[in-house]
Design a protein around this motif. Structure first.
Motif, PDB file in Angstrom:
ATOM      1  N   ALA A 232      -4.810 -10.313   9.843  1.00 38.49           N
ATOM      2  CA  ALA A 232      -4.554 -11.746   9.750  1.00 38.49           C
ATOM      3  C   ALA A 232      -3.675 -12.084   8.541  1.00 38.49           C
ATOM      4  O   ALA A 232      -3.859 -11.537   7.453  1.00 38.49           O
ATOM      5  CB  ALA A 232      -5.880 -12.491   9.646  1.00 38.49           C
ATOM      6  N   ILE A 233      -2.713 -12.959   8.766  1.00 34.72           N
ATOM      7  CA  ILE A 233      -1.791 -13.408   7.718  1.00 34.72           C
ATOM      8  C   ILE A 233      -2.074 -14.885   7.433  1.00 34.72           C
ATOM      9  O   ILE A 233      -2.167 -15.684   8.364  1.00 34.72           O
ATOM     10  CB  ILE A 233      -0.330 -13.279   8.172  1.00 34.72           C
ATOM     11  CG1 ILE A 233      -0.023 -11.864   8.662  1.00 34.72           C
ATOM     12  CG2 ILE A 233       0.624 -13.666   7.052  1.00 34.72           C
ATOM     13  CD1 ILE A 233       1.319 -11.756   9.351  1.00 34.72           C
ATOM     14  N   ASP A 276      -6.380 -17.665   1.180  1.00 32.52           N
ATOM     15  CA  ASP A 276      -6.392 -16.567   0.211  1.00 32.52           C
ATOM     16  C   ASP A 276      -5.225 -15.621   0.506  1.00 32.52           C
ATOM     17  O   ASP A 276      -5.121 -15.062   1.587  1.00 32.52           O
ATOM     18  CB  ASP A 276      -7.726 -15.822   0.325  1.00 32.52           C
ATOM     19  CG  ASP A 276      -7.838 -14.667  -0.666  1.00 32.52           C
ATOM     20  OD1 ASP A 276      -6.935 -14.526  -1.522  1.00 32.52           O
ATOM     21  OD2 ASP A 276      -8.823 -13.908  -0.583  1.00 32.52           O
ATOM     22  N   TYR A 277      -4.351 -15.422  -0.489  1.00 36.39           N
ATOM     23  CA  TYR A 277      -3.168 -14.588  -0.300  1.00 36.39           C
ATOM     24  C   TYR A 277      -3.325 -13.190  -0.903  1.00 36.39           C
ATOM     25  O   TYR A 277      -2.357 -12.420  -0.937  1.00 36.39           O
ATOM     26  CB  TYR A 277      -1.942 -15.254  -0.934  1.00 36.39           C
ATOM     27  CG  TYR A 277      -1.532 -16.538  -0.256  1.00 36.39           C
ATOM     28  CD1 TYR A 277      -0.818 -16.525   0.942  1.00 36.39           C
ATOM     29  CD2 TYR A 277      -1.864 -17.777  -0.801  1.00 36.39           C
ATOM     30  CE1 TYR A 277      -0.445 -17.698   1.567  1.00 36.39           C
ATOM     31  CE2 TYR A 277      -1.494 -18.957  -0.176  1.00 36.39           C
ATOM     32  CZ  TYR A 277      -0.789 -18.914   1.003  1.00 36.39           C
ATOM     33  OH  TYR A 277      -0.432 -20.078   1.625  1.00 36.39           O
ATOM     34  N   SER A 278      -4.513 -12.844  -1.375  1.00 41.59           N
ATOM     35  CA  SER A 278      -4.677 -11.581  -2.105  1.00 41.59           C
ATOM     36  C   SER A 278      -4.309 -10.354  -1.267  1.00 41.59           C
ATOM     37  O   SER A 278      -3.637  -9.436  -1.755  1.00 41.59           O
ATOM     38  CB  SER A 278      -6.116 -11.450  -2.626  1.00 41.59           C
ATOM     39  OG  SER A 278      -7.047 -11.565  -1.572  1.00 41.59           O
ATOM     40  N   GLU A 279      -4.708 -10.312  -0.002  1.00 43.57           N
ATOM     41  CA  GLU A 279      -4.389  -9.151   0.839  1.00 43.57           C
ATOM     42  C   GLU A 279      -2.907  -9.101   1.175  1.00 43.57           C
ATOM     43  O   GLU A 279      -2.292  -8.037   1.192  1.00 43.57           O
ATOM     44  CB  GLU A 279      -5.222  -9.185   2.128  1.00 43.57           C
ATOM     45  CG  GLU A 279      -6.684  -8.883   1.928  1.00 43.57           C
ATOM     46  CD  GLU A 279      -6.916  -7.519   1.271  1.00 43.57           C
ATOM     47  OE1 GLU A 279      -6.293  -6.532   1.722  1.00 43.57           O
ATOM     48  OE2 GLU A 279      -7.688  -7.459   0.302  1.00 43.57           O
ATOM     49  N   VAL A 284       2.914  -7.155   0.384  1.00 46.72           N
ATOM     50  CA  VAL A 284       4.236  -7.451  -0.169  1.00 46.72           C
ATOM     51  C   VAL A 284       4.564  -6.479  -1.295  1.00 46.72           C
ATOM     52  O   VAL A 284       5.706  -6.019  -1.427  1.00 46.72           O
ATOM     53  CB  VAL A 284       4.297  -8.909  -0.665  1.00 46.72           C
ATOM     54  CG1 VAL A 284       5.597  -9.166  -1.409  1.00 46.72           C
ATOM     55  CG2 VAL A 284       4.179  -9.873   0.508  1.00 46.72           C
ATOM     56  N   PHE A 285       3.561  -6.153  -2.100  1.00 46.99           N
ATOM     57  CA  PHE A 285       3.777  -5.192  -3.186  1.00 46.99           C
ATOM     58  C   PHE A 285       4.253  -3.852  -2.621  1.00 46.99           C
ATOM     59  O   PHE A 285       5.184  -3.234  -3.135  1.00 46.99           O
ATOM     60  CB  PHE A 285       2.486  -4.996  -3.982  1.00 46.99           C
ATOM     61  CG  PHE A 285       2.561  -3.872  -4.971  1.00 46.99           C
ATOM     62  CD1 PHE A 285       3.249  -4.016  -6.162  1.00 46.99           C
ATOM     63  CD2 PHE A 285       1.952  -2.646  -4.698  1.00 46.99           C
ATOM     64  CE1 PHE A 285       3.333  -2.973  -7.067  1.00 46.99           C
ATOM     65  CE2 PHE A 285       2.032  -1.596  -5.598  1.00 46.99           C
ATOM     66  CZ  PHE A 285       2.725  -1.759  -6.789  1.00 46.99           C
ATOM     67  N   ARG A 286       3.617  -3.398  -1.535  1.00 48.31           N
ATOM     68  CA  ARG A 286       4.008  -2.122  -0.923  1.00 48.31           C
ATOM     69  C   ARG A 286       5.435  -2.202  -0.365  1.00 48.31           C
ATOM     70  O   ARG A 286       6.237  -1.292  -0.571  1.00 48.31           O
ATOM     71  CB  ARG A 286       3.016  -1.761   0.194  1.00 48.31           C
ATOM     72  CG  ARG A 286       3.454  -0.602   1.106  1.00 48.31           C
ATOM     73  CD  ARG A 286       3.669   0.701   0.351  1.00 48.31           C
ATOM     74  NE  ARG A 286       2.436   1.237  -0.162  1.00 48.31           N
ATOM     75  CZ  ARG A 286       1.604   1.997   0.540  1.00 48.31           C
ATOM     76  NH1 ARG A 286       1.863   2.298   1.793  1.00 48.31           N
ATOM     77  NH2 ARG A 286       0.505   2.473  -0.017  1.00 48.31           N
ATOM     78  N   THR A 287       5.744  -3.293   0.343  1.00 49.09           N
ATOM     79  CA  THR A 287       7.085  -3.393   0.926  1.00 49.09           C
ATOM     80  C   THR A 287       8.153  -3.499  -0.156  1.00 49.09           C
ATOM     81  O   THR A 287       9.238  -2.930  -0.026  1.00 49.09           O
ATOM     82  CB  THR A 287       7.193  -4.598   1.880  1.00 49.09           C
ATOM     83  OG1 THR A 287       6.886  -5.802   1.181  1.00 49.09           O
ATOM     84  CG2 THR A 287       6.244  -4.459   3.046  1.00 49.09           C
ATOM     85  N   GLU A 288       7.845  -4.216  -1.246  1.00 50.44           N
ATOM     86  CA  GLU A 288       8.816  -4.328  -2.342  1.00 50.44           C
ATOM     87  C   GLU A 288       9.067  -2.968  -2.986  1.00 50.44           C
ATOM     88  O   GLU A 288      10.180  -2.652  -3.408  1.00 50.44           O
ATOM     89  CB  GLU A 288       8.321  -5.315  -3.396  1.00 50.44           C
ATOM     90  CG  GLU A 288       8.323  -6.770  -2.952  1.00 50.44           C
ATOM     91  CD  GLU A 288       9.711  -7.340  -2.833  1.00 50.44           C
ATOM     92  OE1 GLU A 288      10.658  -6.721  -3.346  1.00 50.44           O
ATOM     93  OE2 GLU A 288       9.865  -8.410  -2.217  1.00 50.44           O
ATOM     94  N   VAL A 330       9.036 -13.234 -13.828  1.00 48.39           N
ATOM     95  CA  VAL A 330       8.059 -12.873 -12.793  1.00 48.39           C
ATOM     96  C   VAL A 330       8.790 -12.776 -11.464  1.00 48.39           C
ATOM     97  O   VAL A 330       9.501 -13.694 -11.073  1.00 48.39           O
ATOM     98  CB  VAL A 330       6.947 -13.937 -12.690  1.00 48.39           C
ATOM     99  CG1 VAL A 330       5.964 -13.572 -11.588  1.00 48.39           C
ATOM    100  CG2 VAL A 330       6.224 -14.076 -14.024  1.00 48.39           C
ATOM    101  N   SER A 331       8.640 -11.658 -10.778  1.00 46.30           N
ATOM    102  CA  SER A 331       9.308 -11.494  -9.481  1.00 46.30           C
ATOM    103  C   SER A 331       8.428 -12.033  -8.375  1.00 46.30           C
ATOM    104  O   SER A 331       7.411 -12.661  -8.622  1.00 46.30           O
ATOM    105  CB  SER A 331       9.627 -10.011  -9.224  1.00 46.30           C
ATOM    106  OG  SER A 331       8.463  -9.309  -8.882  1.00 46.30           O
ATOM    107  N   THR A 332       8.804 -11.771  -7.127  1.00 47.77           N
ATOM    108  CA  THR A 332       8.098 -12.375  -5.992  1.00 47.77           C
ATOM    109  C   THR A 332       6.887 -11.588  -5.536  1.00 47.77           C
ATOM    110  O   THR A 332       6.205 -12.020  -4.637  1.00 47.77           O
ATOM    111  CB  THR A 332       9.055 -12.508  -4.793  1.00 47.77           C
ATOM    112  OG1 THR A 332       9.474 -11.192  -4.393  1.00 47.77           O
ATOM    113  CG2 THR A 332      10.258 -13.326  -5.157  1.00 47.77           C
ATOM    114  N   SER A 333       6.608 -10.461  -6.122  1.00 44.53           N
ATOM    115  CA  SER A 333       5.543  -9.618  -5.572  1.00 44.53           C
ATOM    116  C   SER A 333       4.593  -9.095  -6.644  1.00 44.53           C
ATOM    117  O   SER A 333       4.239  -7.926  -6.636  1.00 44.53           O
ATOM    118  CB  SER A 333       6.162  -8.434  -4.838  1.00 44.53           C
ATOM    119  OG  SER A 333       6.951  -7.686  -5.754  1.00 44.53           O
TER     120      SER A 333
END
Length: 406
Positions: A232-233, A276-279, A284-288, A330-333
């Motif tokens: 879920a997003i 909640d955007y934590s997951e 996003v961290f992985r894709t970045e 601060v970047s986006t991820s």
């Protein structure tokens, strides 16, 4: 002599008391001056020692993260002007790829993010979430990878180096970040920048093997078949800038959430708690981190060239860079970008995740003006003449003492 001594002691005590009172009064006056001194910019106002945007001088800016129908937000703008009696501007023409910068630089006072990726940027830059967007849709949704109904591809396992996939903009969660995250470890041909409509057409014509989309958009299309569903997003939110005073934020919050239903419907927002955007931040961290791989150049992705959706660290050149940190952003991820200048005036933009910084550990604020050493990285030349490097391991970066500038 004893009498003189007592008088002397009394004088010393009295003098000390007077000095203490004078210091206290002086400190109070200084503190009062600090709390009330003019802000550096005439467009700001000082409240309890902090400068905030002065809406009596500068217009309130409504930022909308993708081009909507003008009338959807002009109605809201008219309503806000009537309620607040202030000047107001709508920024709806910013190129989609520049929305993150608008938010990070606090240029938008009210941010209608329209994408969870921009919602993450807003939260990372201390914006205050007050409402969700698209209240007629579920708060959470799923992304899907799909193929033509008669395709031989049955699952992710069938993807190989000749498989082609059309992705959306790097600012899209369902059509870019989720597919890249899902395809980690694969090698295939990737095209980007396609709209959902274009992607669907390419897949149906057989010009592309796989497309990406929100699940609810393509689930009932009999010409297509889903081969993967994401977790879920969360949807997008509406945010208020930290440059606004608490009083102004509270006033805007009440006006926006109590606006007539027709206005809220047209502007696509509702009074629902921010998700909640934590997951999603982890995804996003992985894709970045994948996008930052030297061999994975976003600008050169196309449907004719096979690329690896992972980093080949063992092939990176072994370089050591020393320089002084002059600033950070601060970047986006949940990553930090340091600007590092070497003794030879070479400029490096060093991208490091917060997780890595915590392992070193380095506080970004404390790192400014300090000297750092970066090892085992592969610098990439940027168009402006600077270089970009990505730090992925704690042992690649360290604070060092001042070094010779000879």
């Amino acid at each position: 002599m004893q009498l003189l001594s007592k008088n002397k002691n009394k004088g010393i005590v009295l003098s000390a008391i007077v000095s203490a009172i004078a210091l206290a009064v002086g400190a109070g006056i200084f503190k009062t001056w600090q709390l009330n001194k003019p802000c550096a910019s005439k467009s700001e106002k000082r409240i309890w020692g902090t400068c905030y945007k002065n809406l009596a001088v500068e217009p309130l800016v409504i930022g909308i993260a993708s081009p909507p129908k003008e009338e959807d937000y002009s109605t809201l703008a008219t309503y806000l002007q009537k309620q607040l009696n202030i000047k107001l501007e709508i920024d709806r023409d910013t190129p989609y790829g520049q929305n993150s910068q608008r938010i990070a630089s606090k240029e938008w006072d009210i941010a209608f993010t329209r994408s969870p990726i921009f919602s993450i940027v807003a939260e990372d830059n201390n914006y205050f979430g007050i409402a969700t967007m698209y209240p007629d849709r579920p708060l959470y949704y799923r992304a899907a990878l799909y193929v033509r109904a008669d395709s031989e591809i049955e699952s992710i396992a069938d993807i190989n180096s000749t498989t082609t996939i059309a992705l959306g903009s790097p600012e899209s969660a369902p059509t870019f970040h989720l597919p890249i995250y899902t395809l980690y470890g694969k090698s295939l041909k990737i095209g980007t920048g396609y709209s959902p409509t274009e992607t669907k057409k390419l897949v149906k014509l057989g010009n592309v093997d796989i497309g990406s989309s929100r699940y609810d958009v393509i689930k009932n299309d009999s010409q297509l078949r889903i081969i993967h569903l994401s977790k879920a997003i969360p949807g997008a939110g509406v945010y208020l800038s930290p440059k606004l005073s608490k009083e102004d934020r509270n006033k805007l919050n009440n006006i926006l959430l109590n606006a007539p239903a027709e206005i809220r419907t047209r502007a696509n927002y509702g009074d629902t708690k921010i998700p909640d955007y934590s997951e999603l931040k982890k995804i996003v961290f992985r894709t970045e981190s994948i996008i930052s791989c030297p061999e994975f150049k976003l600008s050169s992705l196309n449907l004719k060239k096979t690329v690896d959706v992972f980093c080949k660290r063992q092939n990176q050149p072994q370089n050591t860079i020393q320089g002084q940190v002059t600033e950070y952003t601060v970047s986006t991820s949940k990553s930090i970008e340091f600007k590092v200048v070497t003794p030879a005036n070479k400029v490096f933009r060093v991208i490091v995740s917060r997780q890595t910084l915590n392992q070193i550990p380095i506080n970004p604020i404390d790192a400014v003006d300090e000297f750092i050493q970066i090892k085992n990285v592969a610098p990439k030349r940027l168009e402006d003449g600077s270089w970009q490097v990505t730090v992925t391991e704690p042992n690649q970066l360290a604070l060092v003492g001042d070094f010779s500038l000879d």
